[in-house]
Design a protein around this motif. Sequence first.
Motif, PDB file in Angstrom:
ATOM      1  N   GLY A   1      -8.415  -2.844  -5.750  1.00  0.00           N
ATOM      2  CA  GLY A   1      -9.512  -2.058  -6.300  1.00  0.00           C
ATOM      3  C   GLY A   1     -10.854  -2.765  -6.238  1.00  0.00           C
TER       4      GLY A   1
ATOM      5  N   LEU B   1       1.693   2.872  -3.420  1.00  0.00           N
ATOM      6  CA  LEU B   1       0.591   3.294  -4.276  1.00  0.00           C
ATOM      7  C   LEU B   1       0.158   4.727  -4.008  1.00  0.00           C
TER       8      LEU B   1
ATOM      9  N   PRO C   1      -7.611  -1.448  -1.174  1.00  0.00           N
ATOM     10  CA  PRO C   1      -6.648  -0.547  -1.810  1.00  0.00           C
ATOM     11  C   PRO C   1      -5.562  -1.265  -2.622  1.00  0.00           C
TER      12      PRO C   1
ATOM     13  N   LEU D   1      -7.972   7.099   2.157  1.00  0.00           N
ATOM     14  CA  LEU D   1      -7.339   5.854   2.558  1.00  0.00           C
ATOM     15  C   LEU D   1      -7.489   5.743   4.068  1.00  0.00           C
TER      16      LEU D   1
ATOM     17  N   PHE E   1      -3.366   7.035  -4.900  1.00  0.00           N
ATOM     18  CA  PHE E   1      -4.748   6.839  -5.322  1.00  0.00           C
ATOM     19  C   PHE E   1      -5.305   8.127  -5.910  1.00  0.00           C
TER      20      PHE E   1
ATOM     21  N   ALA F   1      -5.309   3.295  -8.873  1.00  0.00           N
ATOM     22  CA  ALA F   1      -4.085   3.220  -8.068  1.00  0.00           C
ATOM     23  C   ALA F   1      -2.907   3.291  -9.033  1.00  0.00           C
TER      24      ALA F   1
ATOM     25  N   SER G   1      -7.499  -0.160 -11.836  1.00  0.00           N
ATOM     26  CA  SER G   1      -8.506   0.860 -12.111  1.00  0.00           C
ATOM     27  C   SER G   1      -9.872   0.247 -11.872  1.00  0.00           C
TER      28      SER G   1
ATOM     29  N   ASP H   1       1.450   3.410  -9.400  1.00  0.00           N
ATOM     30  CA  ASP H   1       2.729   3.132  -8.760  1.00  0.00           C
ATOM     31  C   ASP H   1       3.373   4.468  -8.419  1.00  0.00           C
ATOM     32  N   ARG H   2       3.754   4.658  -7.170  1.00  0.00           N
ATOM     33  CA  ARG H   2       4.322   5.921  -6.696  1.00  0.00           C
ATOM     34  C   ARG H   2       5.593   6.307  -7.451  1.00  0.00           C
TER      35      ARG H   2
ATOM     36  N   LEU I   1      -9.982   1.688   1.183  1.00  0.00           N
ATOM     37  CA  LEU I   1     -10.043   2.922   0.418  1.00  0.00           C
ATOM     38  C   LEU I   1     -11.520   3.293   0.312  1.00  0.00           C
TER      39      LEU I   1
ATOM     40  N   ILE J   1       0.819  -1.213   0.000  1.00  0.00           N
ATOM     41  CA  ILE J   1       0.000   0.000   0.000  1.00  0.00           C
ATOM     42  C   ILE J   1       0.856   1.268   0.000  1.00  0.00           C
TER      43      ILE J   1
END
Length: 119
Positions: A63, A7, A60, A42, A9, A18, A29, A20-21, A47, A4
């Motif tokens: 999805g 991610l 989260p 969150l 959001f 979501a 999705s 990828d950071r 979520l 988590i």
Amino acid sequence: MKGIERLVFVGLNGYAVALDRETGEIVWSNNELKSGYVTLLLDGDRLIVSTNGYIFCLDPLTGRVIWNNHMKGYGGGAPTALVSVRGQSSQVLTQQAAEATAWQAAASANHTTSHTTSS
């Protein structure tokens, strides 16, 4: 599967997504939401998504819809405020970031002062 903490959001036009950071790539999705303005929160391992008078609880990491509530009689279509004792609103995070920046600036100033006076 990404943790988590990896991610970010995003809610867009009836979608919860979501990313990828690090890369910005879509991890999942969800298009099962009703269309409209999407508000996200969150809350620990859930979520919470509000859109057009509906509240959804999503996993989260995947999805997947865990539950939803139509909130009949409470109106719809307007942005929703979501708050949790476990999650943090963006206001709280912004305040924490400002406090951390102020603390770092003070620590840096103290460090510079101590080097100047001890020389």
